[in-house]
Each structure stands twice: as C-alpha cells, then as structure tokens.
Write a protein that holds these residues in place. Structure first.
Motif, mmCIF file in Angstrom:
data_model
loop_
_atom_site.group_PDB
_atom_site.id
_atom_site.type_symbol
_atom_site.label_atom_id
_atom_site.label_comp_id
_atom_site.label_asym_id
_atom_site.label_seq_id
_atom_site.Cartn_x
_atom_site.Cartn_y
_atom_site.Cartn_z
ATOM 1 N N GLU A 44 0.619 -1.121 -0.026
ATOM 2 C CA GLU A 44 -0.113 0.063 0.254
ATOM 3 C C GLU A 44 0.787 1.130 -0.062
ATOM 4 N N GLU A 68 -6.777 6.218 -3.844
ATOM 5 C CA GLU A 68 -7.742 5.232 -3.200
ATOM 6 C C GLU A 68 -8.347 4.269 -3.917
ATOM 7 N N THR A 69 -8.359 4.503 -5.283
ATOM 8 C CA THR A 69 -8.809 3.450 -6.302
ATOM 9 C C THR A 69 -7.758 2.562 -6.459
ATOM 10 N N SER A 72 -7.365 0.428 -3.567
ATOM 11 C CA SER A 72 -8.540 -0.635 -3.241
ATOM 12 C C SER A 72 -8.248 -1.868 -4.568
ATOM 13 N N TYR A 73 -7.772 -1.448 -5.676
ATOM 14 C CA TYR A 73 -7.272 -2.766 -6.534
ATOM 15 C C TYR A 73 -6.392 -3.363 -6.087
ATOM 16 N N LYS A 75 -5.884 -4.256 -2.808
ATOM 17 C CA LYS A 75 -6.261 -5.466 -1.711
ATOM 18 C C LYS A 75 -7.149 -6.218 -2.441
ATOM 19 N N LYS A 76 -7.951 -5.812 -3.598
ATOM 20 C CA LYS A 76 -8.848 -6.828 -4.213
ATOM 21 C C LYS A 76 -7.577 -8.089 -5.044
#
Length: 94
Positions: A44, A68-69, A72-73, A75-76
């Motif tokens: 991150e 932030e996008t 989130s990618y 984390k996915k």
C-alpha cells in the motif's frame, strides 16, 4: 541576476493501460523484492508513493484514477478477486 523558472510543477509519468495490470506488475515487483519503500515490502505504501509520480489513466474514461482506487485494486488483487493477472503471467520480469 535572477533566473526565472518556467514551471514549479514536478514531472509526472502517465500510464495509459489497464489499471489492474499496473497493480499486478507493481505487486509482482514487490513480491520478488525488486520494489520496496524504505526497505519495506509494504504494497500500500509503495502504491501511494508511486502515485505521486505516476498517473494511472483509465482507458475507459480518460481520467486519472485516485490513489484510493489504486489501493482498493491492490487489496482486491491480494484477496484474489482479480483473476485476470496472476503472478505467473509476469515470469519475464524475473
């Protein structure tokens, strides 16, 4: 003598491709120890730091994705939600 500077804006790099592939390549480099942030493999923090110099442009909208996008990618990708790009797809980076 005073020297004028034309721009104080730092240089940025634009990546115009699939953001999921971008994240997969970054995570692969981190997993193989090729990319660290202050010696740490914190994915991150790496993505947040790279976002200051690399703008990831969505091929669908033409707009720069937010940090932030991208996080989130990441984390996915770690959770296995993205199956398009697996670590084996990037063997040429070894």
């Amino acid at each position: 003598m005073i020297r004028e500077v034309k721009s104080q804006t730092p240089a940025t790099i634009e990546y115009r491709g699939d953001p999921k592939r971008y994240i997969a390549v970054i995570l692969n480099a981190i997993d193989h120890g090729r990319l660290t942030y202050d010696g740490s493999a914190n994915s991150e923090q790496n993505i947040r730091s790279l976002a200051t110099v690399i703008d990831v442009v969505s091929p669908k909208t033409g707009k720069v994705l937010s940090v932030e996008t991208l996080v989130s990618y990441e984390k996915k990708e770690h959770s296995g939600e993205f199956t398009d790009y697996c670590e084996g797809d990037f063997d040429e980076l070894k």
